[in-house]
Design a protein around this motif. Structure first.
Motif, PDB file in Angstrom:
ATOM      1  N   GLY A 165      -8.436   2.046  -1.727  1.00  0.00           N
ATOM      2  CA  GLY A 165      -7.273   1.927  -2.600  1.00  0.00           C
ATOM      3  C   GLY A 165      -6.412   3.166  -2.743  1.00  0.00           C
ATOM      4  O   GLY A 165      -5.536   3.205  -3.605  1.00  0.00           O
ATOM      5  N   ARG A 166      -6.622   4.188  -1.926  1.00  0.00           N
ATOM      6  CA  ARG A 166      -5.817   5.412  -2.010  1.00  0.00           C
ATOM      7  C   ARG A 166      -4.435   5.157  -1.411  1.00  0.00           C
ATOM      8  O   ARG A 166      -4.277   5.003  -0.212  1.00  0.00           O
ATOM      9  CB  ARG A 166      -6.495   6.578  -1.292  1.00  0.00           C
ATOM     10  N   THR A 167      -3.443   5.116  -2.265  1.00  0.00           N
ATOM     11  CA  THR A 167      -2.074   4.810  -1.868  1.00  0.00           C
ATOM     12  C   THR A 167      -1.488   5.812  -0.872  1.00  0.00           C
ATOM     13  O   THR A 167      -0.861   5.389   0.100  1.00  0.00           O
ATOM     14  CB  THR A 167      -1.181   4.711  -3.127  1.00  0.00           C
ATOM     15  N   PRO A 168      -1.667   7.126  -1.056  1.00  0.00           N
ATOM     16  CA  PRO A 168      -1.114   8.059  -0.060  1.00  0.00           C
ATOM     17  C   PRO A 168      -1.670   7.820   1.346  1.00  0.00           C
ATOM     18  O   PRO A 168      -0.951   7.956   2.336  1.00  0.00           O
ATOM     19  CB  PRO A 168      -1.529   9.440  -0.586  1.00  0.00           C
ATOM     20  N   ALA A 169      -2.939   7.440   1.436  1.00  0.00           N
ATOM     21  CA  ALA A 169      -3.538   7.157   2.742  1.00  0.00           C
ATOM     22  C   ALA A 169      -2.881   5.936   3.380  1.00  0.00           C
ATOM     23  O   ALA A 169      -2.676   5.899   4.598  1.00  0.00           O
ATOM     24  CB  ALA A 169      -5.039   6.936   2.600  1.00  0.00           C
ATOM     25  N   MET A 170      -2.529   4.948   2.572  1.00  0.00           N
ATOM     26  CA  MET A 170      -1.840   3.762   3.098  1.00  0.00           C
ATOM     27  C   MET A 170      -0.479   4.138   3.681  1.00  0.00           C
ATOM     28  O   MET A 170      -0.113   3.686   4.763  1.00  0.00           O
ATOM     29  CB  MET A 170      -1.668   2.724   1.993  1.00  0.00           C
ATOM     30  N   GLN A 171       0.261   4.969   2.967  1.00  0.00           N
ATOM     31  CA  GLN A 171       1.557   5.430   3.446  1.00  0.00           C
ATOM     32  C   GLN A 171       1.398   6.219   4.743  1.00  0.00           C
ATOM     33  O   GLN A 171       2.157   6.040   5.691  1.00  0.00           O
ATOM     34  CB  GLN A 171       2.260   6.274   2.370  1.00  0.00           C
ATOM     35  N   LEU A 172       0.404   7.085   4.790  1.00  0.00           N
ATOM     36  CA  LEU A 172       0.172   7.891   5.984  1.00  0.00           C
ATOM     37  C   LEU A 172      -0.254   7.019   7.170  1.00  0.00           C
ATOM     38  O   LEU A 172       0.144   7.269   8.309  1.00  0.00           O
ATOM     39  CB  LEU A 172      -0.860   8.979   5.695  1.00  0.00           C
TER      40      LEU A 172
END
Length: 121
Positions: free
Chosen positions: A39-46
């Motif tokens: 659920g880590r949003t920055p990782a999804m963006q990356l």
């Protein structure tokens, strides 16, 4: 906290840190996938960036790029939301809409077809 660390380690591999970590996109992707699965949003963006650009053992995959950026945008990530909006508008203008948004393009074709049929009924 562990998954934030995974995102940061992935970011170090993604960008490379002179004298510390060499740029290694495939390894970065592995860390981002673990972090995003929790659920880590920055990782999804990356991950969206990685799959858009590809390189070093990671294939370009626009569908996955959009899926991860959409997941990040739904969780309030401003950069992901901005990218999706920009890509949506640009793809409408330059005719690449179906490549980036295949599901929306299919819905749009259906709606146009129904509208045209309604003119004849």
């Amino acid at each position: 906290m562990q998954y934030l660390s995974r995102t940061l380690i992935g970011l170090m591999y993604y960008k490379g840190v002179h004298g510390v970590v060499s740029k290694y996109i495939k390894k970065a992707t592995e860390h981002f996938l673990i972090s995003a699965s929790k659920g880590r949003t920055p990782a999804m963006q990356l991950l969206g960036q990685v799959f858009e650009r590809g390189g070093e053992g990671v294939e370009v995959d626009l569908r996955r790029s959009i899926e991860y950026r959409n997941a990040a945008a739904l969780r309030g990530h401003a950069s992901a939301l901005h990218w999706l909006a920009t890509q949506y508008c640009t793809s409408l203008r330059d005719g690449t809409f179906e490549a980036y948004f295949p599901d929306d393009a299919a819905k749009e074709r259906q709606m146009r077809t129904r509208y045209r049929l309604s003119l004849y009924l």
